[in-house]
Design an enzyme around this catalytic site. Structure first.
Site, PDB file in Angstrom:
ATOM      1  N   SER A   1       1.366   5.212  -0.040  1.00 20.76           N
ATOM      2  CA  SER A   1       0.628   6.414   0.230  1.00 20.76           C
ATOM      3  C   SER A   1       1.191   7.576  -0.541  1.00 20.76           C
ATOM      4  O   SER A   1       0.704   8.752  -0.397  1.00 20.76           O
ATOM      5  CB  SER A   1       0.519   6.622   1.666  1.00 20.76           C
ATOM      6  OG  SER A   1       1.690   6.887   2.268  1.00 20.76           O
TER       7      SER A   1
ATOM      8  N   CYS B   1      -6.335  12.110   7.444  1.00 22.37           N
ATOM      9  CA  CYS B   1      -5.934  12.161   6.447  1.00 22.37           C
ATOM     10  C   CYS B   1      -6.991  12.736   5.312  1.00 22.37           C
ATOM     11  O   CYS B   1      -6.603  13.328   4.295  1.00 22.37           O
ATOM     12  CB  CYS B   1      -5.701  10.838   5.558  1.00 22.37           C
ATOM     13  SG  CYS B   1      -7.326   9.710   5.637  1.00 22.37           S
TER      14      CYS B   1
ATOM     15  N   GLY C   1       1.027  -1.185   0.225  1.00 20.12           N
ATOM     16  CA  GLY C   1      -0.077   0.097   0.109  1.00 20.12           C
ATOM     17  C   GLY C   1       0.833   1.088   0.093  1.00 20.12           C
ATOM     18  O   GLY C   1       1.587   1.612   0.999  1.00 20.12           O
TER      19      GLY C   1
ATOM     20  N   LEU D   1      -4.835   3.692  -2.781  1.00 22.50           N
ATOM     21  CA  LEU D   1      -6.019   3.760  -2.607  1.00 22.50           C
ATOM     22  C   LEU D   1      -6.530   5.158  -2.746  1.00 22.50           C
ATOM     23  O   LEU D   1      -6.077   6.094  -2.092  1.00 22.50           O
ATOM     24  CB  LEU D   1      -6.277   3.024  -1.400  1.00 22.50           C
ATOM     25  CG  LEU D   1      -5.908   1.651  -1.047  1.00 22.50           C
ATOM     26  CD1 LEU D   1      -6.633   1.202   0.283  1.00 22.50           C
ATOM     27  CD2 LEU D   1      -6.453   0.683  -2.185  1.00 22.50           C
TER      28      LEU D   1
ATOM     29  N   GLY E   1       3.692   0.663   5.320  1.00 20.54           N
ATOM     30  CA  GLY E   1       5.021   1.313   5.838  1.00 20.54           C
ATOM     31  C   GLY E   1       4.668   1.648   7.654  1.00 20.54           C
ATOM     32  O   GLY E   1       5.422   2.300   8.063  1.00 20.54           O
TER      33      GLY E   1
ATOM     34  N   CYS F   1     -10.274   2.294   9.565  1.00 20.03           N
ATOM     35  CA  CYS F   1      -9.806   2.428   8.386  1.00 20.03           C
ATOM     36  C   CYS F   1      -9.054   0.848   8.082  1.00 20.03           C
ATOM     37  O   CYS F   1      -9.208   0.326   7.241  1.00 20.03           O
ATOM     38  CB  CYS F   1      -8.826   3.526   8.009  1.00 20.03           C
ATOM     39  SG  CYS F   1      -8.273   3.500   6.195  1.00 20.03           S
TER      40      CYS F   1
ATOM     41  N   GLY G   1       4.237   8.660   0.449  1.00 21.31           N
ATOM     42  CA  GLY G   1       5.114   8.982   1.912  1.00 21.31           C
ATOM     43  C   GLY G   1       6.476   8.166   1.955  1.00 21.31           C
ATOM     44  O   GLY G   1       6.497   7.180   0.926  1.00 21.31           O
ATOM     45  N   VAL G   2       7.282   8.688   2.419  1.00 21.42           N
ATOM     46  CA  VAL G   2       8.824   7.777   2.718  1.00 21.42           C
ATOM     47  C   VAL G   2       8.482   6.490   3.193  1.00 21.42           C
ATOM     48  O   VAL G   2       9.223   5.611   2.822  1.00 21.42           O
ATOM     49  CB  VAL G   2       9.627   8.756   3.417  1.00 21.42           C
ATOM     50  CG1 VAL G   2       9.241   8.995   5.094  1.00 21.42           C
ATOM     51  CG2 VAL G   2      11.010   8.093   3.296  1.00 21.42           C
ATOM     52  N   ASP G   3       7.647   6.210   4.164  1.00 20.97           N
ATOM     53  CA  ASP G   3       7.461   4.836   4.810  1.00 20.97           C
ATOM     54  C   ASP G   3       7.049   3.831   3.887  1.00 20.97           C
ATOM     55  O   ASP G   3       7.497   2.802   3.803  1.00 20.97           O
ATOM     56  CB  ASP G   3       6.655   4.982   6.246  1.00 20.97           C
ATOM     57  CG  ASP G   3       7.213   6.029   7.036  1.00 20.97           C
ATOM     58  OD1 ASP G   3       8.464   6.153   7.246  1.00 20.97           O
ATOM     59  OD2 ASP G   3       6.391   6.539   7.884  1.00 20.97           O
TER      60      ASP G   3
END
Length: 370
Positions: free
Chosen positions: A14, A204, A12, A38, A129, A105, A16-18
């Site tokens: 997003s 979010c 998954g 998603l 992440g 979620c 982002g870095v993670d």
């Protein structure tokens, strides 16, 4: 890992870095990696408001996937997210609760429908992440959720409601890394844009963190002024709608009382906000329901644990006591447990999760009802 052992994993992503580094690390370990983002932003709302599922975030995830040489897809999860997370969030606030949308979620969207989609694609695992760790007993096959190396970034509180089957098909590649190391590793791999992105701090789907305006826009007819009252029912002033307040709140009440007053709770039927002094905000016990057990099959008798009543709250010594024939209690979703704390806890808040730990392991958790 040999080619015959090569496993397929959906990550998954997003933007982002993670999650980007989760994908990178898994590919380096030899997994067949598919990146999926998603799309969950509410239908009819702004698409690019800076959240984790905005157009910018999707573009960042796609860019990282291209750099890593892995396929990337976007799935439209707007309806399931709107019906199961945003509606839950809105209705909970209107009912005088302070909900945690991330736990819902994770249960319904990420490890519910998303995991089902991943399995349908032939994936062996779903990876994210998150900073958490999955362990498995080789003899019993039971999975355990454990705190990660970076305890400051520990996200196990948000993951307490994952089932055994979900955990068996979950990978957390960042379990043994510190966040600062993850940023360095991303930069070393040329993922410069995501390596510099700040951590997300807000819900979010409410990037400006103004949940009151968000709920007011969705359900204006349900937000009505009412009375501030004390525990005896004496009227102390007027409030501007239950959604503006949460247990433990002092600032922003909009009324001067001559002494500091705090929100103790709500009488939803009477549309009243109950106020009291600071010492009244503390309590030794809570009731929790909608329980999920990870480290154990269930609780038959008193169990000593450490408990956390909100995401960044410190762990507190407590005892779990199962209540008999508790399914009929107000607010119950299945069995109910009473949690007794050794020291009083400030602002125990209905709607939040209480999560139980023993050492590094998550025992389980549930939703606070009182």
């Amino acid at each position: 890992m040999t080619l015959t052992e090569k496993k397929k994993v959906v990550v998954g992503m997003s933007g982002g870095v993670d999650s980007s580094m989760a994908a990178a690390l898994l590919k380096e370990e030899g997994y067949e990696v598919i990146g999926i983002t998603l799309q969950t932003m509410p239908s009819g709302g702004p698409d690019d408001v800076g959240g984790c599922c905005s157009i910018t975030a999707i573009d960042d995830a796609r860019r990282v996937a291209h750099q890593l040489g892995i396929p990337h897809y976007v799935l439209n999860f707007r309806t399931i997210f709107d019906e199961n997370v945003i509606d839950y969030f809105t209705n909970a606030y209107l009912s005088g609760e302070t909900p945690n949308p991330c736990t819902m979620c994770n249960r319904v969207v990420r490890w519910g429908e998303f995991l089902r989609k991943a399995r349908a694609l032939g994936a062996d695992y779903l990876a994210t992440g998150h900073y958490a760790k999955v362990l498995q007993d080789p003899q019993s096959g039971r999975c355990f959720l454990s705190r990660p190396t970076d305890t400051w970034k520990d996200q196990t509180y948000m993951l307490y409601n994952l089932t055994q089957d979900q955990l068996k098909h979950t990978l957390f590649p960042l379990a043994d890394y510190k966040k600062e190391h993850i940023r360095e590793m991303a930069a070393e791999r040329g993922l410069l844009r995501v390596s510099r992105k700040p951590d997300s701090q807000e819900i979010c789907f409410i990037p400006d963190d103004d949940y009151v305006s968000f709920i007011r826009e969705r359900s204006p007819e349900k937000i009505k002024p009412g009375n501030f009252v004390d525990r005896q029912g004496n009227i102390l002033g007027r409030h501007q709608g239950l959604i503006n307040y949460t247990v433990g709140q002092r600032k922003g009440l909009g009324v001067t009382f001559g002494k500091p007053m705090f929100v103790l709770g709500f009488n939803v039927e009477g549309n009243e906000v109950i106020l009291g002094e600071d010492q009244e905000v503390y309590a030794h016990t809570l009731l929790a329901t909608d329980l999920n057990w990870i480290a154990i099959p269930g609780v038959e008798g008193p169990l000593t644990v450490q408990a956390k009543i909100r995401y960044k709250a410190p762990l507190a010594e407590a005892k779990i006591i199962p209540l008999k024939d508790s399914e009929t209690l107000p607010g119950a979703i299945g069995p109910v447990v009473r949690v007794e704390f050794t020291t009083p806890q400030r602002a125990i808040t209905p709607g939040q999760a209480v999560v139980f730990y023993q050492g590094e392991l998550v025992v389980g958790g549930g939703k606070i009802i009182t």
